[in-house]
Design a protein around this motif. Structure first.
Motif, short mmCIF file in Angstrom:
data_model
loop_
_atom_site.label_atom_id
_atom_site.label_comp_id
_atom_site.label_asym_id
_atom_site.label_seq_id
_atom_site.Cartn_x
_atom_site.Cartn_y
_atom_site.Cartn_z
N SER A 44 1.32 15.83 16.25
CA SER A 44 0.83 15.49 14.92
C SER A 44 -0.41 14.60 14.98
O SER A 44 -1.20 14.55 14.04
CB SER A 44 1.93 14.81 14.10
OG SER A 44 2.40 13.64 14.78
N SER A 45 -0.57 13.85 16.09
CA SER A 45 -1.76 13.02 16.29
C SER A 45 -2.15 13.11 17.76
O SER A 45 -1.28 13.29 18.63
CB SER A 45 -1.50 11.57 15.89
OG SER A 45 -0.39 11.05 16.59
N PRO A 46 -3.44 12.99 18.06
CA PRO A 46 -3.88 13.16 19.45
C PRO A 46 -3.43 12.02 20.35
O PRO A 46 -3.31 10.87 19.92
CB PRO A 46 -5.40 13.21 19.34
CG PRO A 46 -5.71 12.45 18.09
CD PRO A 46 -4.57 12.74 17.15
N GLY A 47 -3.18 12.36 21.63
CA GLY A 47 -2.87 11.35 22.62
C GLY A 47 -4.14 10.82 23.27
O GLY A 47 -5.23 10.90 22.69
N ILE A 48 -3.98 10.28 24.48
CA ILE A 48 -5.07 9.62 25.19
C ILE A 48 -5.41 10.38 26.47
O ILE A 48 -4.51 10.76 27.23
CB ILE A 48 -4.70 8.17 25.54
CG1 ILE A 48 -4.59 7.33 24.27
CG2 ILE A 48 -5.71 7.53 26.49
CD1 ILE A 48 -5.92 7.12 23.56
N ALA A 49 -6.70 10.58 26.71
CA ALA A 49 -7.20 11.19 27.95
C ALA A 49 -8.16 10.20 28.62
O ALA A 49 -9.07 9.68 27.97
CB ALA A 49 -7.92 12.50 27.66
N VAL A 50 -7.96 9.95 29.91
CA VAL A 50 -8.79 9.01 30.66
C VAL A 50 -9.30 9.70 31.93
O VAL A 50 -8.55 10.43 32.59
CB VAL A 50 -8.00 7.74 31.06
CG1 VAL A 50 -8.92 6.73 31.76
CG2 VAL A 50 -7.34 7.12 29.84
N ILE A 51 -10.57 9.47 32.26
CA ILE A 51 -11.15 9.97 33.51
C ILE A 51 -11.85 8.82 34.23
O ILE A 51 -12.54 8.01 33.60
CB ILE A 51 -12.18 11.09 33.26
CG1 ILE A 51 -11.56 12.25 32.48
CG2 ILE A 51 -12.74 11.62 34.59
CD1 ILE A 51 -12.57 13.34 32.11
N ILE A 52 -11.67 8.75 35.54
CA ILE A 52 -12.39 7.83 36.41
C ILE A 52 -13.13 8.66 37.45
O ILE A 52 -12.55 9.58 38.04
CB ILE A 52 -11.42 6.86 37.14
CG1 ILE A 52 -10.68 5.99 36.14
CG2 ILE A 52 -12.18 6.00 38.15
CD1 ILE A 52 -11.53 4.91 35.52
N ALA A 53 -14.41 8.36 37.68
CA ALA A 53 -15.18 9.04 38.73
C ALA A 53 -15.95 8.00 39.52
O ALA A 53 -16.68 7.18 38.94
CB ALA A 53 -16.14 10.05 38.12
N VAL A 54 -15.80 8.02 40.85
CA VAL A 54 -16.38 6.99 41.71
C VAL A 54 -16.88 7.61 43.00
O VAL A 54 -16.18 8.44 43.60
CB VAL A 54 -15.34 5.89 42.05
CG1 VAL A 54 -15.95 4.86 42.99
CG2 VAL A 54 -14.82 5.23 40.78
N HIS A 55 -18.07 7.23 43.43
CA HIS A 55 -18.53 7.51 44.79
C HIS A 55 -18.07 6.34 45.64
O HIS A 55 -18.79 5.35 45.81
CB HIS A 55 -20.05 7.66 44.83
CG HIS A 55 -20.55 8.88 44.09
ND1 HIS A 55 -21.85 9.31 44.17
CD2 HIS A 55 -19.92 9.76 43.27
CE1 HIS A 55 -22.01 10.39 43.43
NE2 HIS A 55 -20.85 10.68 42.87
N LEU A 56 -16.88 6.44 46.17
CA LEU A 56 -16.22 5.31 46.82
C LEU A 56 -16.92 4.95 48.13
O LEU A 56 -17.10 5.78 49.01
CB LEU A 56 -14.76 5.67 47.10
CG LEU A 56 -13.81 4.52 47.40
CD1 LEU A 56 -13.72 3.58 46.20
CD2 LEU A 56 -12.43 5.06 47.75
N LYS A 57 -17.28 3.67 48.24
CA LYS A 57 -17.99 3.19 49.43
C LYS A 57 -17.05 2.58 50.46
O LYS A 57 -17.44 2.36 51.61
CB LYS A 57 -19.06 2.15 49.03
CG LYS A 57 -20.14 2.72 48.12
CD LYS A 57 -21.13 1.64 47.72
CE LYS A 57 -22.27 2.20 46.88
NZ LYS A 57 -21.78 2.76 45.60
N ASN A 58 -15.83 2.27 50.06
CA ASN A 58 -14.83 1.71 50.96
C ASN A 58 -13.47 2.31 50.64
O ASN A 58 -13.17 2.59 49.47
CB ASN A 58 -14.74 0.18 50.83
CG ASN A 58 -16.03 -0.51 51.26
OD1 ASN A 58 -16.36 -0.53 52.43
ND2 ASN A 58 -16.75 -1.07 50.29
N PRO A 59 -12.63 2.53 51.64
CA PRO A 59 -11.28 3.06 51.38
C PRO A 59 -10.49 2.10 50.50
O PRO A 59 -10.71 0.89 50.51
CB PRO A 59 -10.67 3.17 52.78
CG PRO A 59 -11.83 3.19 53.72
CD PRO A 59 -12.89 2.36 53.08
N THR A 60 -9.54 2.64 49.76
CA THR A 60 -8.69 1.81 48.90
C THR A 60 -7.36 1.48 49.57
O THR A 60 -6.62 0.63 49.08
CB THR A 60 -8.39 2.52 47.58
OG1 THR A 60 -7.59 3.68 47.84
CG2 THR A 60 -9.67 2.94 46.88
N SER A 61 -7.03 2.16 50.65
CA SER A 61 -5.75 1.89 51.31
C SER A 61 -5.87 0.64 52.16
O SER A 61 -6.99 0.28 52.58
CB SER A 61 -5.35 3.10 52.18
OG SER A 61 -6.31 3.31 53.19
#
Length: 259
Positions: A44-61
Motif C-alpha cells: 500500500s506504500s513504498p518501502g526503502i531501497a538503498v545502494i552503496i558503491a565504493v572503489h575500495l582502497k583497503n580490505p574491510t576484513s
C-alpha cells in the motif's frame, strides 16, 4: 622563456583551461557514493531501497564495514537482526544494495553512513510519491534450465533476477541462482530441479546501472528507486514440463535480501 615563446605558452595554457571548463572543468568522477529511494513491491506504500558503491582502497576484513541508514526522524533502519555489514578480503570496486518492504519511505532527508575504512556519510532527500514501475516477469523451466523474461521497465537501467525453491505453501526455502543484467531475460543453465519441487522467480528493477560497476558511484548521490515482482509458482512435473500452481498467489514480495 621570453617574449614570443612565453606568449604562445600562455595562450596554449588558456586554451587548455577553456577546453577543460567546457568538459566540466576537469571535475573528478566520484569513486564512492550512496543512494536511498522508494521500493515498489506492491504494498500500500513504498518501502526503502538503498545502494552503496565504493572503489575500495583497503580490505574491510576481518571486522567488516558497517552501513548505517537513518530516516528523516533519526531512526536507525539497519540494526540488530537487520544489521548491514560488508566484509571483503581484497580491495576492489564493489556495490551492495538492500530492499526493505517492512519499512515505509518518508518525505525528507535520509543519512547513509559507512564505518572504517571508508568513514563517509551522505544526505539523500527522498520523495515517496516517486517510484519505479514493477516488472512483469515470466518463468519457463525444466529440470536443468530456467529462463526468466520480462518487458523493459521505463526508467530502469538494470535488473536483478533471482530463482528460489519454495515449499507447497509458497514459502521460500532455498536460493538457487541470481544474476544482474541490462537485458530483459536471463537463462540459468546446468540446474538440478528435481521432479515435484516448486519454484518462483523474482525480478528487481533499478534506476541505476549496476552492471557498470566503475561508473556506478557517479549515478548515485540522489534518490534512486527500485521495484520488484514475482512470477507464478511452478512445479516441475517431469523433464521438459512445468505446472502452474493457481492456488498460490502470483504476486508476493521476495525474501529480504542484500547483494
Amino acid at each position: 622563456m621570453k617574449g614570443k615563446g612565453k606568449a604562445v605558452f600562455l595562450a596554449l595554457l588558456v586554451g587548455l583551461s577553456l577546453i577543460l571548463a567546457a568538459c566540466g572543468g576537469g571535475a573528478s568522477v566520484p569513486t564512492e557514493n550512496a543512494s536511498v529511494g522508494t521500493y515498489n513491491y506492491g504494498g500500500s506504500s513504498p518501502g526503502i531501497a538503498v545502494i552503496i558503491a565504493v572503489h575500495l582502497k583497503n580490505p574491510t576484513s576481518p571486522d567488516g564495514m558497517r552501513i548505517s541508514v537513518k530516516d528523516p526522524q533519526g531512526n536507525e533502519l539497519f540494526s540488530g537482526a537487520t544489521e548491514w555489514k560488508i566484509t571483503l578480503a581484497v580491495k576492489r570496486p564493489f556495490y551492495a544494495w538492500r530492499h526493505r518492504g517492512d519499512l515505509t519511505a518518508f518525505q525528507g532527508g535520509y543519512t547513509v553512513s559507512v564505518d572504517p575504512p571508508l568513514n563517509r556519510s551522505w544526505q539523500i532527500t527522498v520523495d515517496p510519491t516517486k517510484f519505479l514501475d514493477r516488472p512483469q516477469p515470466e518463468l519457463s523451466a525444466n529440470q536443468t534450465s530456467a529462463t526468466i523474461s520480462w518487458s523493459p521497465v521505463p526508467g530502469a537501467k538494470a535488473y536483478y533476477v533471482e530463482l528460489w525453491r519454495i515449499d507447497s505453501q509458497g514459502n521460500p526455502q532455498e536460493f538457487i541462482r541470481g544474476w544482474t543484467t541490462n537485458q530483459t531475460s536471463v537463462q540459468f543453465n546446468q540446474l538440478n530441479l528435481p521432479q515435484s519441487t516448486y519454484y518462483r522467480a523474482w525480478v528487481r528493477a533499478f534506476e541505476a546501472d549496476l552492471v557498470d560497476l566503475y561508473n556506478l558511484p557517479a549515478q548515485l548521490g540522489k534518490q534512486v528507486n527500485a521495484s520488484v515482482r514475482s512470477t507464478s509458482v511452478f512445479q516441475v512435473q517431469s523433464l521438459g514440463t512445468l505446472r502452474i500452481l493457481d492456488h498460490l498467489p502470483n504476486d508476493v514480495p521476495p525474501p529480504d535480501m542484500e547483494r
